[in-house]
Motif scaffolding. Structure first.
Motif, PDB file in Angstrom:
ATOM      1  N   GLU A  79       0.989  -1.201  -0.020  1.00 32.09           N
ATOM      2  CA  GLU A  79      -0.087  -0.101   0.143  1.00 32.09           C
ATOM      3  C   GLU A  79       0.845   1.107  -0.004  1.00 32.09           C
ATOM      4  O   GLU A  79       0.680   2.254  -0.783  1.00 32.09           O
ATOM      5  CB  GLU A  79      -0.959   0.067   1.309  1.00 32.09           C
ATOM      6  N   TRP A  96      -6.720   0.922  -0.291  1.00 29.74           N
ATOM      7  CA  TRP A  96      -7.653   1.745   0.725  1.00 29.74           C
ATOM      8  C   TRP A  96      -8.180   3.016   0.053  1.00 29.74           C
ATOM      9  O   TRP A  96      -7.450   3.612  -0.677  1.00 29.74           O
ATOM     10  CB  TRP A  96      -6.998   2.090   1.976  1.00 29.74           C
ATOM     11  N   TRP A 128      -8.615   5.471   1.711  1.00 30.97           N
ATOM     12  CA  TRP A 128      -7.734   6.268   2.545  1.00 30.97           C
ATOM     13  C   TRP A 128      -6.444   7.008   1.451  1.00 30.97           C
ATOM     14  O   TRP A 128      -6.069   7.762   1.542  1.00 30.97           O
ATOM     15  CB  TRP A 128      -7.370   6.212   3.840  1.00 30.97           C
ATOM     16  N   HIS A 180     -11.612   0.110  -0.893  1.00 27.19           N
ATOM     17  CA  HIS A 180     -12.417   0.030   0.367  1.00 27.19           C
ATOM     18  C   HIS A 180     -11.606   0.359   1.660  1.00 27.19           C
ATOM     19  O   HIS A 180     -10.381   0.013   1.753  1.00 27.19           O
ATOM     20  CB  HIS A 180     -13.209  -1.253   0.342  1.00 27.19           C
ATOM     21  N   ASN A 181     -12.228   0.797   2.715  1.00 25.51           N
ATOM     22  CA  ASN A 181     -11.888   1.016   3.909  1.00 25.51           C
ATOM     23  C   ASN A 181     -12.181  -0.214   4.863  1.00 25.51           C
ATOM     24  O   ASN A 181     -12.443  -1.229   4.603  1.00 25.51           O
ATOM     25  CB  ASN A 181     -12.273   2.346   4.535  1.00 25.51           C
ATOM     26  N   CYS A 182     -13.079   0.125   6.131  1.00 24.54           N
ATOM     27  CA  CYS A 182     -13.738  -0.702   6.888  1.00 24.54           C
ATOM     28  C   CYS A 182     -15.266  -1.083   6.594  1.00 24.54           C
ATOM     29  O   CYS A 182     -15.411  -2.155   7.084  1.00 24.54           O
ATOM     30  CB  CYS A 182     -13.508  -0.123   8.290  1.00 24.54           C
ATOM     31  N   ASP A 200     -16.827   3.850   4.031  1.00 18.71           N
ATOM     32  CA  ASP A 200     -16.664   3.889   2.485  1.00 18.71           C
ATOM     33  C   ASP A 200     -17.533   4.876   1.971  1.00 18.71           C
ATOM     34  O   ASP A 200     -16.984   5.845   0.747  1.00 18.71           O
ATOM     35  CB  ASP A 200     -16.853   2.471   2.035  1.00 18.71           C
ATOM     36  N   CYS A 207     -11.045   3.419  11.343  1.00 20.01           N
ATOM     37  CA  CYS A 207     -10.106   2.412  10.775  1.00 20.01           C
ATOM     38  C   CYS A 207      -9.043   3.013  10.339  1.00 20.01           C
ATOM     39  O   CYS A 207      -8.092   2.509   9.492  1.00 20.01           O
ATOM     40  CB  CYS A 207     -11.097   1.742   9.543  1.00 20.01           C
ATOM     41  N   TYR A 217      -5.376   1.515   8.827  1.00 21.70           N
ATOM     42  CA  TYR A 217      -4.868   2.084   7.577  1.00 21.70           C
ATOM     43  C   TYR A 217      -3.379   2.246   7.865  1.00 21.70           C
ATOM     44  O   TYR A 217      -2.333   1.837   7.115  1.00 21.70           O
ATOM     45  CB  TYR A 217      -5.597   3.194   7.036  1.00 21.70           C
TER      46      TYR A 217
END
Length: 358
Positions: free
Chosen positions: A225, A274, A276, A306-308, A312, A338, A342
Motif C-alpha cells: 500500500e 484503501w 484513504w 475500500h476501507n472498513c 466507505d 479504521c 490503515y
C-alpha cells in the motif's frame, strides 16, 4: 506497435511469462456478446480544463485490445467482454452509438457537452475502430463541445486525432499510462511501453490540436500500500510536468474477472487499495499544475477500493466532491476509527508478506 526489449521478452521470463499466465486465465471465459450492443453507457459529471460538464460515457464493444490478446495487463478484464472474432463491423459499431444516444435522450434533460468514448483497448487502433467509423462518430458528435477518446500511445497520430479536432470539438486523448515508473508498468502491470512513449504521444496530440488525459492505476499487484501511494504521488507530478497533459485520472485497481489480479486476490495475495490512499494522493497533489481526479469503481466492496465498510460511502463522496471542486479541504471532513488500521498497514506491510489486511 512498440515492442518490449529482448531482456523482458525472453521466453518464459518477464512479459512472456506474464502473457502466458494471462492467456491461460482468459481462456476460461466462454461468454459471448452482441456486437450491436455497447458494453456500457452512463451519464455523469466531469471536470475539464473548460469547467464541469455533463458527460455521456460510452464503452464500445469491439474486437478487443490487441495487447490483451497477446496476454495483456495483469488487472484488465475488459477484453473478456469483447466480441469474438477480432473485429466488429462499421454498421454494428454505429448501432452501438445509436443505442447510447437513445440512452441519453431517455435519461438526460439535455445533450451532454462532453462525450467520452472507450473500448476494451484503443479507440484510435483501426483494427478495433475503422477509420470510417471514427469519422462517422466525429460527425455524430460535432454539435457537442468536447470529446475524450482512449488509446495506447502507439496510435496517437495526427490523422487519427484530427477527425475530431476538424469537427470543431475540443479533443482529449486518454492514455492508459498506469504509472510514470517504467519498472512498475512493465513488471506489475505488464504493459510494454515506456514513459518516453507517453511523452511522444503528448507531443503528437499537442501538434494535432488535442490534449492528453493520463490514466494512472492506483496499486497494481506486487506493490505494498505504501509503495503504491508513493508511486502515484510521483506519477501525478511527472505527468503534470509534461506539456500537453492537462488531466490525470487516478483509477484505484479493482478485481476484475479473468485477470491475474483475480488469481492473486483469491489466493490471499492482493487487496484493493484503501480509499484513504486515494484521498491521500489527491490531497497531496492538489497543488500540482494539472487537474487530478479519481472515480473508485466498486468502492466499498471486497473486490473494489475500500476501507472498513462503515466510512466507505463518506470517503467516496469526498473524492467525488474533490473531483468537481479540486478543493483538498473536503478530506478534512471525513474520519473513521479504521484510519488507525490503515496507518498500521502502511507502516508494517512488506512486499514479501503482504497484504497485511483484507
Amino acid at each position: 506497435m512498440s515492442k518490449p526489449s529482448p531482456d523482458v521478452y525472453e521466453q518464459e521470463k518477464g512479459m512472456d511469462a506474464h502473457n502466458a499466465v494471462m492467456r491461460e486465465v482468459r481462456s476460461r471465459n466462454d461468454s459471448t456478446y452482441d456486437p450491436r450492443e455497447p458494453t456500457r453507457v452512463w451519464l455523469d459529471e466531469d471536470n475539464t480544463p473548460d469547467g464541469v460538464y455533463q458527460s455521456l460515457t460510452i464503452i464500445l464493444n469491439t474486437g478487443g485490445c490487441r495487447w490483451a490478446r497477446a496476454g495483456g495487463c495483469t488487472m484488465c478484464g475488459y477484453v473478456a467482454e469483447s466480441v469474438e472474432g477480432g473485429q466488429v463491423a462499421h454498421e454494428d459499431l454505429m448501432a452501438q452509438i445509436e443505442h447510447c444516444l437513445d440512452h441519453e435522450e431517455e435519461n438526460a434533460d439535455e445533450k451532454s457537452g462532453l462525450i467520452k468514448i472507450y473500448t476494451s483497448g484503443s479507440f484510435l487502433d483501426e483494427r478495433e475502430v475503422p477509420a470510417e467509423t471514427r469519422q462517422a462518430i466525429a460527425d455524430t458528435f460535432a454539435d457537442r463541445e468536447r470529446i475524450v477518446v482512449e488509446s495506447l500511445p502507439d496510435f496517437v497520430e495526427d490523422e487519427r486525432v484530427s477527425d475530431f479536432v476538424d469537427a470543431g470539438l475540443e479533443t482529449d486523448v486518454a492514455v492508459g499510462l498506469e504509472t510514470a515508473t517504467d519498472r512498475v508498468r512493465h513488471d506489475c502491470v505488464n504493459k510494454y511501453f515506456d514513459f518516453a512513449d507517453f511523452e511522444d504521444a503528448c507531443e503528437a496530440a499537442r501538434e494535432a490540436g488535442a490534449g492528453i488525459k493520463a490514466y494512472l492505476l492506483m496499486k497494481p499487484p506486487f506493490l505494498t500500500e505504501s509503495e503504491a501511494v508513493e508511486d502515484m504521488k510521483s506519477s501525478v507530478r511527472r505527468c503534470g510536468a509534461v506539456d500537453g497533459c492537462h488531466t490525470v485520472s487516478m483509477n484505484p485497481c479493482n478485481v476484475q474477472r479473468y485477470t491475474m489480479v483475480e488469481e492473486l486476490y483469491h489466493d490471499g495475495g492482493y487487496r484493493p487499495p484503501w480509499l484513504w490512499s486515494v484521498a491521500d494522493v489527491l490531497e497531496s497533489t492538489a497543488d500540482e499544475d494539472v487537474i487530478v481526479v479519481s472515480d473508485p469503481v466498486g468502492h466499498g466492496s471486497d473486490r473494489g477500493p475500500h476501507n472498513c465498510g462503515e466510512c466507505d460511502d463518506r470517503v467516496q463522496r469526498a473524492i467525488k466532491d474533490f473531483d468537481l471542486r479540486q478543493d483538498p479541504s473536503v478530506f478534512e471532513q471525513v474520519s473513521c476509527e479504521c484510519e488507525a488500521t490503515y496507518e498500521a498497514a502502511l507502516a508494517r506491510e512488506h512486499s514479501y508478506a503482504m497484504p497485511l489486511t483484507r
